[in-house]
Design a protein around this motif. Structure first.
Motif, PDB file in Angstrom:
ATOM      1  N   GLU A   5       0.706  -1.232   0.143  1.00 64.49           N
ATOM      2  CA  GLU A   5      -0.118  -0.091   0.080  1.00 64.49           C
ATOM      3  C   GLU A   5       0.832   1.179   0.067  1.00 64.49           C
ATOM      4  O   GLU A   5       0.318   2.576  -0.322  1.00 64.49           O
ATOM      5  N   ARG A   6       2.138   1.053   0.260  1.00 61.07           N
ATOM      6  CA  ARG A   6       2.971   2.278   0.520  1.00 61.07           C
ATOM      7  C   ARG A   6       3.391   2.976  -0.937  1.00 61.07           C
ATOM      8  O   ARG A   6       3.887   1.915  -1.774  1.00 61.07           O
ATOM      9  N   PRO A   7       3.068   4.165  -1.001  1.00 68.74           N
ATOM     10  CA  PRO A   7       3.520   4.537  -2.559  1.00 68.74           C
ATOM     11  C   PRO A   7       4.867   4.770  -2.795  1.00 68.74           C
ATOM     12  O   PRO A   7       5.662   4.610  -1.869  1.00 68.74           O
ATOM     13  N   GLU A   8       5.472   4.528  -4.129  1.00 68.34           N
ATOM     14  CA  GLU A   8       6.851   4.591  -4.574  1.00 68.34           C
ATOM     15  C   GLU A   8       6.935   6.244  -4.484  1.00 68.34           C
ATOM     16  O   GLU A   8       6.117   7.108  -4.506  1.00 68.34           O
ATOM     17  N   PRO A  10       8.363   9.681  -5.850  1.00 65.37           N
ATOM     18  CA  PRO A  10       8.044  10.165  -7.056  1.00 65.37           C
ATOM     19  C   PRO A  10       9.216  10.150  -7.900  1.00 65.37           C
ATOM     20  O   PRO A  10      10.550  10.150  -7.498  1.00 65.37           O
ATOM     21  N   ASN A  19      12.695   1.771  -9.584  1.00 62.11           N
ATOM     22  CA  ASN A  19      11.123   1.443  -8.942  1.00 62.11           C
ATOM     23  C   ASN A  19      11.392   0.025  -8.331  1.00 62.11           C
ATOM     24  O   ASN A  19      12.270  -0.765  -8.489  1.00 62.11           O
ATOM     25  N   ARG A  20      10.139  -0.319  -7.718  1.00 69.47           N
ATOM     26  CA  ARG A  20      10.204  -1.558  -7.050  1.00 69.47           C
ATOM     27  C   ARG A  20      10.349  -2.640  -7.870  1.00 69.47           C
ATOM     28  O   ARG A  20      10.868  -3.636  -7.949  1.00 69.47           O
ATOM     29  N   TYR A  58      12.294   2.581  -1.426  1.00 67.30           N
ATOM     30  CA  TYR A  58      11.200   1.926  -2.130  1.00 67.30           C
ATOM     31  C   TYR A  58      10.968   0.669  -1.219  1.00 67.30           C
ATOM     32  O   TYR A  58       9.911   0.115  -1.146  1.00 67.30           O
TER      33      TYR A  58
END
Length: 226
Positions: A5-8, A10, A19-20, A58
């Protein structure tokens, strides 16, 4: 907040975009090549050409990374079928294929349920196929199939690892131990075991898995039909 649920962070203009998904793909590549012991944030960062501290934007640490890796592989586990038995068989077979493709997965299966989006999608497919079954029986049925698959693939992966460690495949290992078993059986103290070893068909891993799964599904079907 859980990693799902945690945003990456910006996006920002940097020489090595991150990114993840890229992090997880790099970690899986390391694990596929050299096992889980080859996976560390430092090594993943080196593969990606970034500093290790960038990864912490991340993921919180290695445990989250392992959770993400397992969920990414669940994208390869897509059970399908026209009835509950076909879906459970497909679940077993696709999980086994994923574990053979990613040997390290066998070390992480089991324990607490996986709650990532791909794992939950797999669970939804399986539980939906069991619609009509008493609700209290659904999870024990799924758990029984998962336990069978996990036990089978761990045994198969252990055999693979033993073969690599010793340089002896299963047939060579059996040949090396054969004289000892014959001397032991000759004492007459193990007649039932001697009969099975000498007379039963020696099935390969695929046949053993399929027949064992049939036994399990037959038992589930008999219980459901009562």
């Amino acid at each position: 907040m859980l990693v799902w649920e945690r945003p990456e962070p910006p996006n920002r203009p940097v020489p090595a975009p991150l990114n993840r998904e890229r992090i997880v793909r790099a970690a899986i590549g390391l694990a596929d090549a050299d096992g889980l012991e080859a996976v560390s944030l430092r090594k993943v960062a080196a593969v990606l050409g970034v500093g290790p501290m960038r990864l912490y934007g991340y993921i919180a640490g290695k445990e989250e990374l392992l959770d993400l890796m397992v969920d990414a592989v669940h994208a390869e586990i897509r059970p399908a079928g026209d009835d509950w038995r076909e879906v459970l068989r497909s679940l077993a077979e696709t999980t086994r294929r994923a574990a053979h493709a990613h040997e390290w997965l066998a070390d992480l299966l089991g324990g607490r349920p996986q709650l990532g989006p791909h794992a939950l999608a797999t669970g939804e497919t399986v539980v939906a196929a069991l619609d009509g079954l008493d609700v209290d029986a659904v999870m024990p049925v799924v758990a029984a199939v998962n336990a069978y698959v996990i036990g089978a693939v761990r045994r198969e992966i252990a055999e693979r690892r033993a073969e690599r460690a010793t340089g002896m495949d299963e047939k060579r290992w059996q040949a090396a131990l054969g004289p000892y078993l014959e001397r032991t059986f000759a004492t007459g103290r193990l007649p039932a075991l001697a009969t099975v070893v000498r007379e039963a068909a020696h099935l390969d891993a695929d046949e053993t898995f399929r027949i064992g799964l049939d036994f399990l599904l037959d038992g589930i079907e008999a219980r459901i039909s009562r």
